[in-house]
Design a protein around this motif. Sequence first.
Motif, PDB file in Angstrom:
ATOM      1  N   CYS A  36      -3.041  -4.303 -11.938  1.00 21.65           N
ATOM      2  CA  CYS A  36      -2.786  -3.534 -10.728  1.00 21.65           C
ATOM      3  C   CYS A  36      -4.124  -3.350  -9.992  1.00 21.65           C
ATOM      4  O   CYS A  36      -5.147  -3.127 -10.645  1.00 21.65           O
ATOM      5  N   ASN A  38      -5.137  -0.959  -8.582  1.00 22.08           N
ATOM      6  CA  ASN A  38      -5.624   0.403  -8.803  1.00 22.08           C
ATOM      7  C   ASN A  38      -6.163   0.566 -10.226  1.00 22.08           C
ATOM      8  O   ASN A  38      -6.507   1.656 -10.645  1.00 22.08           O
ATOM      9  N   ARG A  39      -6.207  -0.536 -10.944  1.00 19.36           N
ATOM     10  CA  ARG A  39      -6.754  -0.532 -12.307  1.00 19.36           C
ATOM     11  C   ARG A  39      -7.995  -1.406 -12.391  1.00 19.36           C
ATOM     12  O   ARG A  39      -8.934  -1.094 -13.099  1.00 19.36           O
ATOM     13  N   GLY A  47      -6.165   3.804 -12.431  1.00 21.19           N
ATOM     14  CA  GLY A  47      -4.754   3.817 -12.040  1.00 21.19           C
ATOM     15  C   GLY A  47      -4.279   5.177 -11.580  1.00 21.19           C
ATOM     16  O   GLY A  47      -5.029   6.161 -11.561  1.00 21.19           O
ATOM     17  N   CYS A  48      -3.015   5.246 -11.186  1.00 23.05           N
ATOM     18  CA  CYS A  48      -2.393   6.523 -10.833  1.00 23.05           C
ATOM     19  C   CYS A  48      -2.450   7.405 -12.090  1.00 23.05           C
ATOM     20  O   CYS A  48      -2.276   6.890 -13.203  1.00 23.05           O
ATOM     21  N   PHE A  50      -0.643   9.346 -13.660  1.00 23.68           N
ATOM     22  CA  PHE A  50       0.506   9.464 -14.574  1.00 23.68           C
ATOM     23  C   PHE A  50       0.835   8.134 -15.250  1.00 23.68           C
ATOM     24  O   PHE A  50       1.698   8.067 -16.125  1.00 23.68           O
ATOM     25  N   CYS A  51       0.182   7.061 -14.820  1.00 20.21           N
ATOM     26  CA  CYS A  51       0.585   5.714 -15.252  1.00 20.21           C
ATOM     27  C   CYS A  51       0.305   5.511 -16.740  1.00 20.21           C
ATOM     28  O   CYS A  51      -0.786   5.781 -17.222  1.00 20.21           O
ATOM     29  N   LEU A  55       1.440   0.333 -18.114  1.00 17.80           N
ATOM     30  CA  LEU A  55       1.504   0.197 -16.650  1.00 17.80           C
ATOM     31  C   LEU A  55       2.913   0.460 -16.116  1.00 17.80           C
ATOM     32  O   LEU A  55       3.494  -0.321 -15.367  1.00 17.80           O
ATOM     33  N   SER A  56       3.473   1.593 -16.547  1.00 18.08           N
ATOM     34  CA  SER A  56       4.785   2.037 -16.097  1.00 18.08           C
ATOM     35  C   SER A  56       5.871   1.002 -16.371  1.00 18.08           C
ATOM     36  O   SER A  56       6.865   0.924 -15.653  1.00 18.08           O
ATOM     37  N   GLY A  94       3.360  -3.063 -14.286  1.00 16.36           N
ATOM     38  CA  GLY A  94       2.237  -3.410 -13.406  1.00 16.36           C
ATOM     39  C   GLY A  94       2.687  -3.644 -11.971  1.00 16.36           C
ATOM     40  O   GLY A  94       3.777  -3.247 -11.565  1.00 16.36           O
ATOM     41  N   SER A  95       1.805  -4.288 -11.195  1.00 14.67           N
ATOM     42  CA  SER A  95       2.111  -4.576  -9.782  1.00 14.67           C
ATOM     43  C   SER A  95       2.515  -6.045  -9.710  1.00 14.67           C
ATOM     44  O   SER A  95       1.668  -6.933  -9.813  1.00 14.67           O
ATOM     45  N   ARG A 126       3.309  -2.446  -5.427  1.00 17.53           N
ATOM     46  CA  ARG A 126       2.706  -1.467  -4.521  1.00 17.53           C
ATOM     47  C   ARG A 126       2.802  -1.991  -3.093  1.00 17.53           C
ATOM     48  O   ARG A 126       2.761  -3.199  -2.868  1.00 17.53           O
TER      49      ARG A 126
HETATM   50  S1  SF4 Z   1       0.975   0.055 -12.101  1.00 17.55           S
HETATM   51 FE1  SF4 Z   1       1.888   1.395 -10.531  1.00 17.55          FE
HETATM   52  S2  SF4 Z   1       1.763   3.470 -11.397  1.00 17.55           S
HETATM   53 FE2  SF4 Z   1       0.334   2.144 -12.584  1.00 17.55          FE
HETATM   54  S3  SF4 Z   1      -1.669   2.379 -11.560  1.00 17.55           S
HETATM   55 FE3  SF4 Z   1      -0.656   0.608 -10.621  1.00 17.55          FE
HETATM   56  S4  SF4 Z   1       0.415   1.449  -8.824  1.00 17.55           S
HETATM   57 FE4  SF4 Z   1      -0.113   3.170 -10.133  1.00 17.55          FE
END
Ligand code: SF4
Length: 310
Positions: A36, A38-39, A47-48, A50-51, A55-56, A94-95, A126
Amino acid sequence: MNYFTSAKPYNSLNEYYKREYGKKVAKISLNAGFTCPNRDGKKGYGGCIFCSKDLSGDFAGDKNKSLKEQFDDIKEVILKKWPDTLFIPYFQAGSNTYAPIEYLKKIFNEAILFDPKVVGISIATRGDCINHDIAKMLGDINKKIHVQVELGLQSANEKTSDYINRKMTNQEFEIAVELLRKENIEVVCHIINGLPNETIDNMLDTIRYINKLDIQGVKIHSLLILKDTILADNYKKDKFPILDLEKYVEIVCKQISILRPDIIIHRLAADGNANDLILPLWTKKKMVVMNEIDKYLRKNNIYQGKEYKK
Ligand code: SF4
């Protein structure tokens, strides 16, 4: 159009699939091993908040197996319970559009041929991982088979977005929705209730925000504090308030009441990995949560869109 032909006073996913395909449809969660932005530092690190470590994608297949093997493993389990089911491979962890476009094109086109009973694909990603070329490539697949893209929003409140380290603006989210809708792709938005510092008005405003966008579906769930997340560390330090079941039900029912009536509700309760869950513990009993929502809706004569305002 009246969407509420079922026992549910809202536009439920099961009824939607029955209308579209005449049968039960099961989504099969896959793990294609995506990371992702964001990782990996492109947009952020960590990451977010809460992730989860997966990776959710907590219920996705085993990423050490091929996508087809993951699909077949889960398909066998589902067929034992519901022999007459259609399938949607669901790229969950993940994304799932964060890779070179040729690779994406290959794996998505392979997935639609996994089984003759595959009726579509669903791709979680995302907003900032959708661009014109990716939307166009998905649009080409959408001409052959139903494509659904799930975009994480979580909250329309930009302060909350900063707190949860989303690293994506609402504008980026809106651009992704526009690009996908130009290709006639169904867009499903994820939102979370109970994020730290959010008021009930903030949560209702998130519904009002998506009402204005050309989105076709929503997944709503409560915040889950999972082990080994930044959120879990924050909770240890700050002990922010956590929604109890009663409050969650009340908020969700109010959200249903103001939600645009054509939006399909894909989810109303969380599906977290029980082994990693720290709080809230009531989320482990998803059927109890769903029953409480049904009871509250009936008792208060609430149906989807009852209080919807354009
Ligand atoms: S996989 Fe989704 S929830 Fe996890 S960090 Fe990336 S955007 Fe955020």
